[in-house]
Design a protein around this motif. Structure first.
Motif, PDB file in Angstrom:
ATOM      1  N   UNK A   1       0.869  -1.173   0.000  1.00 24.17           N
ATOM      2  CA  UNK A   1       0.000   0.000   0.000  1.00 24.17           C
ATOM      3  C   UNK A   1       0.909   1.226   0.000  1.00 24.17           C
ATOM      4  N   UNK A   2       0.874   1.978  -1.082  1.00 30.37           N
ATOM      5  CA  UNK A   2       1.693   3.176  -1.222  1.00 30.37           C
ATOM      6  C   UNK A   2       0.792   4.391  -1.086  1.00 30.37           C
ATOM      7  N   UNK A   3       1.149   5.273  -0.180  1.00 27.48           N
ATOM      8  CA  UNK A   3       0.379   6.484   0.063  1.00 27.48           C
ATOM      9  C   UNK A   3       1.151   7.699  -0.441  1.00 27.48           C
ATOM     10  N   UNK A   4       0.434   8.629  -1.057  1.00 25.00           N
ATOM     11  CA  UNK A   4       1.016   9.917  -1.443  1.00 25.00           C
ATOM     12  C   UNK A   4       0.549  10.937  -0.430  1.00 25.00           C
ATOM     13  N   UNK A   5       1.483  11.704   0.104  1.00 26.41           N
ATOM     14  CA  UNK A   5       1.173  12.707   1.119  1.00 26.41           C
ATOM     15  C   UNK A   5       0.910  14.072   0.485  1.00 26.41           C
ATOM     16  N   UNK A   6       0.344  14.963   1.264  1.00 25.33           N
ATOM     17  CA  UNK A   6       0.069  16.316   0.794  1.00 25.33           C
ATOM     18  C   UNK A   6       1.342  17.105   0.502  1.00 25.33           C
ATOM     19  N   UNK A   7       2.497  16.571   0.845  1.00 23.85           N
ATOM     20  CA  UNK A   7       3.770  17.224   0.545  1.00 23.85           C
ATOM     21  C   UNK A   7       4.461  16.524  -0.631  1.00 23.85           C
ATOM     22  N   UNK A   8       3.685  15.777  -1.431  1.00 24.85           N
ATOM     23  CA  UNK A   8       4.171  15.048  -2.604  1.00 24.85           C
ATOM     24  C   UNK A   8       5.284  14.077  -2.269  1.00 24.85           C
ATOM     25  N   UNK A   9       5.114  13.385  -1.177  1.00 22.48           N
ATOM     26  CA  UNK A   9       6.057  12.363  -0.754  1.00 22.48           C
ATOM     27  C   UNK A   9       5.315  11.030  -0.760  1.00 22.48           C
ATOM     28  N   UNK A  10       6.007   9.946  -1.117  1.00 24.91           N
ATOM     29  CA  UNK A  10       5.422   8.611  -1.115  1.00 24.91           C
ATOM     30  C   UNK A  10       5.895   7.853   0.116  1.00 24.91           C
ATOM     31  N   UNK A  11       4.962   7.109   0.727  1.00 23.31           N
ATOM     32  CA  UNK A  11       5.278   6.285   1.894  1.00 23.31           C
ATOM     33  C   UNK A  11       4.621   4.927   1.684  1.00 23.31           C
ATOM     34  N   UNK A  12       5.402   3.870   1.854  1.00 24.38           N
ATOM     35  CA  UNK A  12       4.885   2.506   1.730  1.00 24.38           C
ATOM     36  C   UNK A  12       4.588   1.990   3.130  1.00 24.38           C
ATOM     37  N   UNK A  13       3.339   1.600   3.387  1.00 25.52           N
ATOM     38  CA  UNK A  13       2.962   1.053   4.687  1.00 25.52           C
ATOM     39  C   UNK A  13       3.658  -0.284   4.906  1.00 25.52           C
ATOM     40  N   UNK A  14       4.082  -0.526   6.141  1.00 29.45           N
ATOM     41  CA  UNK A  14       4.749  -1.772   6.492  1.00 29.45           C
ATOM     42  C   UNK A  14       5.207  -1.695   7.935  1.00 29.45           C
ATOM     43  N   UNK A  15       6.158  -2.523   8.302  1.00 30.35           N
ATOM     44  CA  UNK A  15       6.609  -2.542   9.696  1.00 30.35           C
ATOM     45  C   UNK A  15       7.238  -1.221  10.113  1.00 30.35           C
ATOM     46  N   UNK A  16       7.955  -0.541   9.212  1.00 34.61           N
ATOM     47  CA  UNK A  16       8.570   0.746   9.545  1.00 34.61           C
ATOM     48  C   UNK A  16       7.581   1.901   9.459  1.00 34.61           C
ATOM     49  N   UNK A  17       6.540   1.732   8.692  1.00 36.36           N
ATOM     50  CA  UNK A  17       5.520   2.764   8.506  1.00 36.36           C
ATOM     51  C   UNK A  17       4.136   2.139   8.715  1.00 36.36           C
ATOM     52  N   UNK A  18       3.814   1.804   9.977  1.00 35.83           N
ATOM     53  CA  UNK A  18       2.539   1.125  10.228  1.00 35.83           C
ATOM     54  C   UNK A  18       1.335   2.055  10.130  1.00 35.83           C
ATOM     55  N   UNK A  19       0.189   1.435   9.893  1.00 37.03           N
ATOM     56  CA  UNK A  19      -1.099   2.111   9.956  1.00 37.03           C
ATOM     57  C   UNK A  19      -1.680   1.878  11.342  1.00 37.03           C
ATOM     58  N   UNK A  20      -2.395   2.868  11.880  1.00 37.34           N
ATOM     59  CA  UNK A  20      -3.093   2.663  13.150  1.00 37.34           C
ATOM     60  C   UNK A  20      -4.451   3.351  13.076  1.00 37.34           C
ATOM     61  N   UNK A  21      -5.398   2.785  13.807  1.00 37.06           N
ATOM     62  CA  UNK A  21      -6.771   3.305  13.818  1.00 37.06           C
ATOM     63  C   UNK A  21      -7.074   3.953  15.157  1.00 37.06           C
ATOM     64  N   UNK A  22      -7.689   5.113  15.105  1.00 38.23           N
ATOM     65  CA  UNK A  22      -8.148   5.854  16.284  1.00 38.23           C
ATOM     66  C   UNK A  22      -9.602   6.215  16.092  1.00 38.23           C
ATOM     67  N   UNK A  23     -10.172   6.924  17.048  1.00 40.74           N
ATOM     68  CA  UNK A  23     -11.559   7.355  16.951  1.00 40.74           C
ATOM     69  C   UNK A  23     -12.511   6.283  17.428  1.00 40.74           C
ATOM     70  N   UNK A  24     -13.666   6.234  16.797  1.00 38.54           N
ATOM     71  CA  UNK A  24     -14.692   5.248  17.131  1.00 38.54           C
ATOM     72  C   UNK A  24     -14.990   4.421  15.884  1.00 38.54           C
ATOM     73  N   UNK A  25     -15.645   3.259  16.062  1.00 44.66           N
ATOM     74  CA  UNK A  25     -16.005   2.467  14.873  1.00 44.66           C
ATOM     75  C   UNK A  25     -16.904   3.244  13.905  1.00 44.66           C
ATOM     76  N   UNK A  26     -17.723   4.157  14.425  1.00 48.41           N
ATOM     77  CA  UNK A  26     -18.607   4.949  13.568  1.00 48.41           C
ATOM     78  C   UNK A  26     -17.862   6.080  12.876  1.00 48.41           C
TER      79      UNK A  26
END
Length: 187
Positions: free
Chosen positions: A108-133
């Motif tokens: 999963x490759x993400x493009x940031x608002x600063x035109x930078x690419x980041x590949x999700x993985x162990x060094x760049x994990x995804x995390x969820x916050x907030x509520x399920x809704x």
């Protein structure tokens, strides 16, 4: 309707994306420990816009330059860091915004608002916050800083997760990138 990545991102292989990510030369701010500090009078709004002394910074190159010097400390404070000086920065939510997604070749490759690419993985994990809704999904970028996925990118990610994996046991949504799985429901 399935999401299609923009041509500048869709046409890249995972190896090409990794080469672009690796070729970006950033200053070694993690190793700098400047003796002096102060207030930069800068603020990063929740929508990713940068401000200085109340005025919006409109030059993308200037925002990218400042972003390359941004570090988040263990106490949650943000600093612009140089070898000799560091200045505090107010950050309303996350330092960056993930504005696009490409899912290909097991990554999963993400493009940031600063035109930078980041590949999700162990060094760049995804995390969820907030509520399920009303979840908020964050991607680790560098030096303690994160990018919050904007609404359309979160929907792209959810669509990808549903098409690839469906819902996991208990109804949670899970995606994987570079061999690492990430649950997209807040705990």
């Amino acid at each position: 309707m399935p999401y299609e990545a923009p041509p500048e991102l869709a046409g890249l292989s995972l190896a090409e994306v990794a080469e672009l990510v690796g070729s970006r030369k950033l200053p070694p701010i993690a190793s700098w420990d400047p003796p002096a500090d102060g207030d930069s009078k800068m603020r990063i709004a929740a929508n990713g816009e940068w401000f200085h002394d109340g005025g919006r910074i409109t030059r993308p190159a200037m925002v990218r330059a400042f972003a390359s010097l941004l570090r988040r400390e263990g106490d949650g404070s943000y600093w612009l860091v140089t070898p000799h000086y560091k200045q505090s920065v107010e950050v309303e939510d996350a330092a960056f915004i993930a504005v696009d997604l490409r899912a290909a070749d097991g990554a999963l490759t993400f493009r940031l608002n600063i035109d930078e690419l980041v590949i999700a993985g162990t060094e760049n994990p995804l995390r969820a916050e907030g509520t399920p809704e009303s979840p908020a999904i964050y991607l680790a970028v560098r030096n303690g800083c994160e990018a919050r996925l904007d609404r359309s990118t979160w929907l792209q990610l959810a669509e990808h997760g549903l098409s690839e994996n469906g819902l996991a046991e208990g109804g949670s949504l899970v995606v994987s990138s570079m061999g690492t799985e990430f649950e997209l429901a807040p705990a």
